[in-house]
Design an enzyme around this catalytic site. Sequence first.
Site, mmCIF file in Angstrom:
data_model
loop_
_atom_site.group_PDB
_atom_site.id
_atom_site.type_symbol
_atom_site.label_atom_id
_atom_site.label_comp_id
_atom_site.label_asym_id
_atom_site.label_seq_id
_atom_site.Cartn_x
_atom_site.Cartn_y
_atom_site.Cartn_z
ATOM 1 C CG ASP A 185 -8.246 -4.462 -2.802
ATOM 2 O OD1 ASP A 185 -7.465 -3.518 -2.965
ATOM 3 O OD2 ASP A 185 -9.484 -4.344 -2.824
ATOM 4 C CG HIS A 234 -2.078 0.908 1.121
ATOM 5 N ND1 HIS A 234 -1.997 2.256 1.371
ATOM 6 C CD2 HIS A 234 -3.345 0.654 0.732
ATOM 7 C CE1 HIS A 234 -3.193 2.789 1.158
ATOM 8 N NE2 HIS A 234 -4.030 1.840 0.767
HETATM 9 C C1 SDX Z 1 -6.226 -0.002 -2.874
HETATM 10 O O1 SDX Z 1 -4.485 4.542 -2.007
HETATM 11 C C2 SDX Z 1 -5.406 3.900 -1.385
HETATM 12 O O2 SDX Z 1 -5.835 4.255 -0.307
HETATM 13 C C3 SDX Z 1 -5.962 2.713 -2.133
HETATM 14 C C4 SDX Z 1 -6.984 1.860 -1.376
HETATM 15 C C5 SDX Z 1 -8.266 2.605 -1.113
HETATM 16 O O3 SDX Z 1 -8.976 2.219 -0.179
HETATM 17 O O4 SDX Z 1 -8.603 3.514 -1.909
HETATM 18 O O5 SDX Z 1 -6.428 1.436 -0.135
HETATM 19 C C6 SDX Z 1 -7.382 0.614 -2.185
HETATM 20 O O6 SDX Z 1 -5.980 0.336 -3.991
HETATM 21 C C7 SDX Z 1 -5.349 -0.974 -2.129
HETATM 22 C C8 SDX Z 1 -4.110 -1.439 -2.963
HETATM 23 C C9 SDX Z 1 -4.585 -2.546 -3.901
HETATM 24 N N1 SDX Z 1 -3.505 -2.890 -4.861
HETATM 25 C C10 SDX Z 1 -2.891 -4.082 -4.795
HETATM 26 O O7 SDX Z 1 -3.059 -4.913 -3.915
HETATM 27 C C11 SDX Z 1 -1.957 -4.349 -5.982
HETATM 28 C C12 SDX Z 1 -0.603 -4.859 -5.464
HETATM 29 N N2 SDX Z 1 0.057 -3.779 -4.751
HETATM 30 C C13 SDX Z 1 1.021 -2.972 -5.483
HETATM 31 O O8 SDX Z 1 0.756 -2.787 -6.825
HETATM 32 C C14 SDX Z 1 1.480 -1.744 -4.699
HETATM 33 O O9 SDX Z 1 1.760 -2.172 -3.430
HETATM 34 C C15 SDX Z 1 0.570 -0.525 -4.620
HETATM 35 C C16 SDX Z 1 0.119 -0.082 -5.961
HETATM 36 C C17 SDX Z 1 -0.620 -0.814 -3.772
HETATM 37 C C18 SDX Z 1 1.377 0.589 -3.977
HETATM 38 O O10 SDX Z 1 2.335 0.952 -4.864
HETATM 39 P P1 SDX Z 1 3.455 2.050 -4.480
HETATM 40 O O11 SDX Z 1 3.124 2.785 -3.254
HETATM 41 O O12 SDX Z 1 3.764 2.833 -5.698
HETATM 42 O O13 SDX Z 1 4.649 1.142 -4.046
HETATM 43 P P2 SDX Z 1 5.777 0.728 -5.020
HETATM 44 O O14 SDX Z 1 5.178 0.166 -6.259
HETATM 45 O O15 SDX Z 1 6.759 1.840 -5.106
HETATM 46 O O16 SDX Z 1 6.422 -0.503 -4.215
HETATM 47 C C19 SDX Z 1 7.441 -0.269 -3.299
HETATM 48 C C20 SDX Z 1 8.330 -1.499 -3.443
HETATM 49 C C21 SDX Z 1 8.721 -1.780 -4.881
HETATM 50 O O17 SDX Z 1 9.963 -2.431 -4.851
HETATM 51 P P3 SDX Z 1 11.291 -1.503 -5.213
HETATM 52 O O18 SDX Z 1 11.049 -0.882 -6.560
HETATM 53 O O19 SDX Z 1 11.386 -0.478 -4.092
HETATM 54 O O20 SDX Z 1 12.433 -2.499 -5.194
HETATM 55 O O21 SDX Z 1 7.589 -2.664 -3.016
HETATM 56 C C22 SDX Z 1 7.430 -3.551 -4.105
HETATM 57 C C23 SDX Z 1 7.709 -2.775 -5.367
HETATM 58 O O22 SDX Z 1 8.233 -3.640 -6.369
HETATM 59 N N3 SDX Z 1 6.040 -3.987 -4.063
HETATM 60 C C24 SDX Z 1 5.640 -5.238 -4.242
HETATM 61 C C25 SDX Z 1 4.242 -5.193 -4.067
HETATM 62 N N4 SDX Z 1 3.848 -3.947 -3.814
HETATM 63 C C26 SDX Z 1 4.973 -3.197 -3.828
HETATM 64 N N5 SDX Z 1 6.294 -6.380 -4.512
HETATM 65 C C27 SDX Z 1 5.547 -7.505 -4.621
HETATM 66 N N6 SDX Z 1 4.192 -7.542 -4.473
HETATM 67 C C28 SDX Z 1 3.515 -6.406 -4.190
HETATM 68 N N7 SDX Z 1 2.194 -6.446 -4.039
#
Ligand code: SDX
Length: 429
Positions: free
Chosen positions: A364, A306
Amino acid sequence: MTEQSATLNLGEKNANLPVRKGTIGPDVIDIGALYKGTGAFTYDPGFTSTASCESKITYIDGDAGVLLHRGYPIEQLAEHGDFLEACYLLLYGELPTAAQKKDFDYRVTHHTMVHEQMSRFFTGFRRDAHPMAVMCGCVGALSAFYHDSTDITDPHQRMVASLRMIAKMPTLAAMAYKYHIGQPFVYPKNDLDYAANFLHMCFAVPCEEYKVNPVLSRAMDRIFILHADHEQNASTSTVRLAGSSGANPFACIAAGIACLWGPAHGGANEAALNMLQEIGTVERIPEYIARAKDKSDPFRLMGFGHRVYKNYDPRAKIMQKTCHEVLGELGIKDDPLLDVAVELERIALTDEYFIEKKLYPNIDFYSGITLKALGFPTTMFTVLFALARTVGWIAQWNEMIEDPQQRIGRPRQLYVGEPQRDYVPVSKR
Ligand code: SDX
């Protein structure tokens, strides 16, 4: 108290930037004067360090795993209240008295029908259209019906449009589901509460009486509360930006639905369940954990991570409890998907990669298992998220319209394209 300020020096130029304090949470540096003072913009793609507005509606402490709606913890609202009480709180800022709640329930209940012409919109879609595509179209189409509540400068019309949106989303969502499965639409019933009415519109058929299970209806209502609002997330920011141009509320909500559909946002509940089904068995979990950690692999653990929560999403805990309640009520003892989810969570929460990146289950992760057990196909999961989030979008939209600082949202950019150059005739290219 003297106002704090931050000074930014850029070569010969500098800008004195006021620092503003909120009630709780991080201070903000007001950079409104930055460009004028230094000729430079700030740069923050993804808005990781940017506050887009001031708001009184929802507060999140991502490190502590805290979520407050108008100051009330989500755990208490989910435990003690119902969804329409949460809607009243988000819209008006205070918990309703018994009389206010009764009046609000009555007003919402008596806006649940949609114009009969709306049913014609559905027949334009293929039966196998994704219900979110149908919702984008049909909610936007509400602008064509309710001209008497699109003058956003009139507080009365804004509130009528707000109630209409909250009241009609379950009806439209149920119609999208019924159309998808080839069954006739079921009209709302005014003697049912909000969640029971929605379940009835989804699962009743003309051939027999449908009794709503009160345990499942309470679970549905609680799921709506958990999804109601969440500060300036992507879809809420979309609604605010669309509304900043003066667009009507129905069009703004349709824009929010479109943004929510993405798998990185609200579409994650559908993607998370598809992922659990793809993993299939506990034995295959390590393969997917490895893929999630592999930078060359676009796979991510859906339902994990998140932007704000760097601790457990408080909604995920309540969703997990609701999941067990629903499976228990339905007598589902050994759901293989739940086994995979519980084991996946256990492994991920002890894995160095996830600990270091502070990746926890989000709302989720368990919602898909719960919604599947309630009888919904995965294609309906994000529709249910949109149904519940409509009150958050509408409350934030109203707050934006009423904000005296409000102007049209128009970000700038860092231009990295070609400098000016002259046209070359095709004969010389
Ligand atoms: C919702 O914003 C909100 O409030 C949203 C929400 C709401 O109520 O409105 O809470 C609802 O959207 C919840 C999130 C649902 N999405 C997912 O579950 C999809 C999987 N999650 C990721 O795509 C990600 O965690 C996000 C999109 C939720 C957050 O992305 P960020 O903040 O841009 O984080 P990031 O992509 O920069 O990740 C940070 C690091 C990265 O690694 P590095 O580049 O630093 O090496 O963490 C890794 C990412 O690769 N990472 C993951 C991961 N999520 C982040 N690695 C593996 N699996 C994951 N799920």
